[in-house]
Design a protein around this motif. Structure first.
Motif, mmCIF file in Angstrom:
data_model
loop_
_atom_site.group_PDB
_atom_site.id
_atom_site.type_symbol
_atom_site.label_atom_id
_atom_site.label_comp_id
_atom_site.label_asym_id
_atom_site.label_seq_id
_atom_site.Cartn_x
_atom_site.Cartn_y
_atom_site.Cartn_z
ATOM 1 N N LEU A 232 0.842 -1.198 0.000
ATOM 2 C CA LEU A 232 0.000 0.000 0.000
ATOM 3 C C LEU A 232 0.879 1.250 0.000
ATOM 4 N N ASN B 217 2.070 2.127 -3.318
ATOM 5 C CA ASN B 217 1.041 2.599 -4.247
ATOM 6 C C ASN B 217 0.414 3.937 -3.887
ATOM 7 N N ARG C 10 -6.980 -0.466 0.649
ATOM 8 C CA ARG C 10 -6.651 0.076 -0.680
ATOM 9 C C ARG C 10 -7.798 0.975 -1.179
ATOM 10 N N LYS D 153 -7.659 5.110 -1.722
ATOM 11 C CA LYS D 153 -8.027 5.722 -3.005
ATOM 12 C C LYS D 153 -9.030 6.845 -2.775
#
Ligand code: PLP
Length: 399
Positions: free
Chosen positions: A323, A326, A391, A395
């Motif tokens: 994570l 990203n 995740r 976002k």
């Protein structure tokens, strides 16, 4: 059974408003899942703040509680029973230490350790050997002694005066630690891995320096393993991964699988500092809690849970690191075993609410940290589910 609204309403009227609870009323649990009063199911990565290491409704724990409750729950400490000595022996074996005192919570374990350290200090250096050294970012509990060692003003404010003679040192600042410890120090108290502070580890050099300074100045090194101990980081105690042995270690949280029990374990050399009548408790170390705690250790061993903590904990850490790769909002991933954290660049409380809406319980600490203290029964498939939800939230960035 009451509705959610009835439960909340009653508490609002009758409880001292010391807790700002999340909007969830739990009815039951099984394994790593809990169910609320509305019938919703949640994957629990908080584990009652590190207490429910064996999850919910563990068959062996339930059976032992039923059996012992039908025999005797409480005896007081006026009398002997079978389980206190057996549990003390177990704690001595797993810690390689010598003497145990049982109490009812983490904060009480710290209070007892402080009294032992003060008594030992007085015996070796007179009444002036009473000063305490603790760490910034620490959390040791909320009674006056434990609170005096807890640096965060959020917990201390409104309660002055606290204990005198406590000096706080920056975590992992060996020079400051050296400057703070003197012959007037009776104890250095620290968490090898700070929990409430946001999962910050002592470096091995810092812990070794604490050990050396305690030896040089005849102070007691108290390691608070109330959150990080008893298997959570993959060994029975976190200090065992550092190769630094304390004079006293405190434990509580998971030891009796949700029943209130705490303890401090001391080296033999300190045993004489506290004698009959100098410390005690009505409830501490009763037959029910001690027998359940013996079962806790038996389950850890017989179900291979330390191995699971290491294996699944490493997997969890890896997923959190993914994570971080990203999402720029993830500043850092920290932790070992079933004690993990992700630090974000924003307050994490909204993430807790959003995760709950997705069926996952996580916890926010130190403002910007998501802390995970899941049951040791967590499996890779649960980690995958949690990582998917995190995740999604990263976002969306809930505010
Ligand atoms: N010490 C540590 C490291 C803790 O994490 C806690 C509780 O979170 C305590 C002490 C206090 O324990 P209790 O809440 O059982 O009094």
């Amino acid at each position: 059974m009451s509705t959610y609204e009835e439960i909340v309403d009653r508490e609002r009227h009758y409880l001292l408003q010391t807790y700002s609870r999340y909007p969830l009323a739990i009815e039951s649990g099984k394994g790593v899942y809990v169910k609320d009063v509305r019938g919703n199911k949640y994957l629990d990565l908080v584990g009652g703040i590190g207490v429910n290491a064996l999850g919910y409704a563990h068959k062996r724990i339930v059976n032992v509680i039923k059996d012992q409750a039908g025999k005797v729950i409480h005896t007081s400490n006026l009398y002997y029973h079978d389980y206190q000595g057996l549990l003390a022996r177990k704690l001595c074996e797993v810690s390689d230490m010598s003497r145990v005192f049982f109490c009812n919570s983490g904060t009480e374990a710290i209070e007892g350790a402080l009294k032992l350290a003060r008594a030992a200090g007085h015996a070796s250096g007179g009444e002036s050997k009473c000063r305490l050294v603790a760490l910034e970012g620490s959390f040791h509990g909320r009674t006056f002694g434990a609170l005096s060692l807890t640096a965060n003003p959020k917990y201390r404010q409104d309660f002055a005066p606290l204990l005198e003679g406590v000096q706080f040192v920056k975590l992992n600042d060996v020079e400051s630690l050296r400057a703070a410890v003197s012959d007037a120090t009776c104890a250095i108290v620290l968490e090898p891995i700070q929990g409430e502070g946001g999962i910050h580890e002592c470096t091995p050099e810092f812990l070794r320096a604490a050990r050396e300074l305690a030896d040089r100045h005849k102070a007691v090194l108290v390691l608070d393993e109330i959150q990080c101990g008893l298997g959570r980081t993959g060994t029975m105690f976190a200090f065992q991964q550092y190769g630094v042995k304390p004079d006293v270690v405190t434990v509580a949280k998971p030891i009796a699988a949700g029943l209130p029990l705490g303890a401090f374990i001391a080296r033999e050399e300190l045993a004489g500092a506290i004698t009959a009548g100098k410390h005690g408790t009505t409830f501490g170390g009763g037959p029910l809690v001690c027998r359940v705690a013996l079962e806790y250790f038996a389950v850890l061993e017989e179900e291979g849970l330390l191995e699971q903590v290491n294996r699944v904990g490493a997997y969890l850490h890896q997923k959190l690191e993914e994570l971080k790769s990203n999402f720029a909002s993830v500043r850092q991933v920290r932790g070992r075993g079933m004690m993990q954290a992700i630090e974000l660049d924003v307050p994490t409380r909204p993430f807790v609410d959003a995760a709950m809406a997705e069926g996952v319980l996580i916890n926010s600490t130190a403002e910007t940290v998501i802390r995970l203290l899941p049951p040791f029964l967590l499996e890779e498939k649960h980690v995958d589910k949690a990582a998917k939800v995190l995740r999604k939230l990263l976002k969306k960035r809930p505010a």
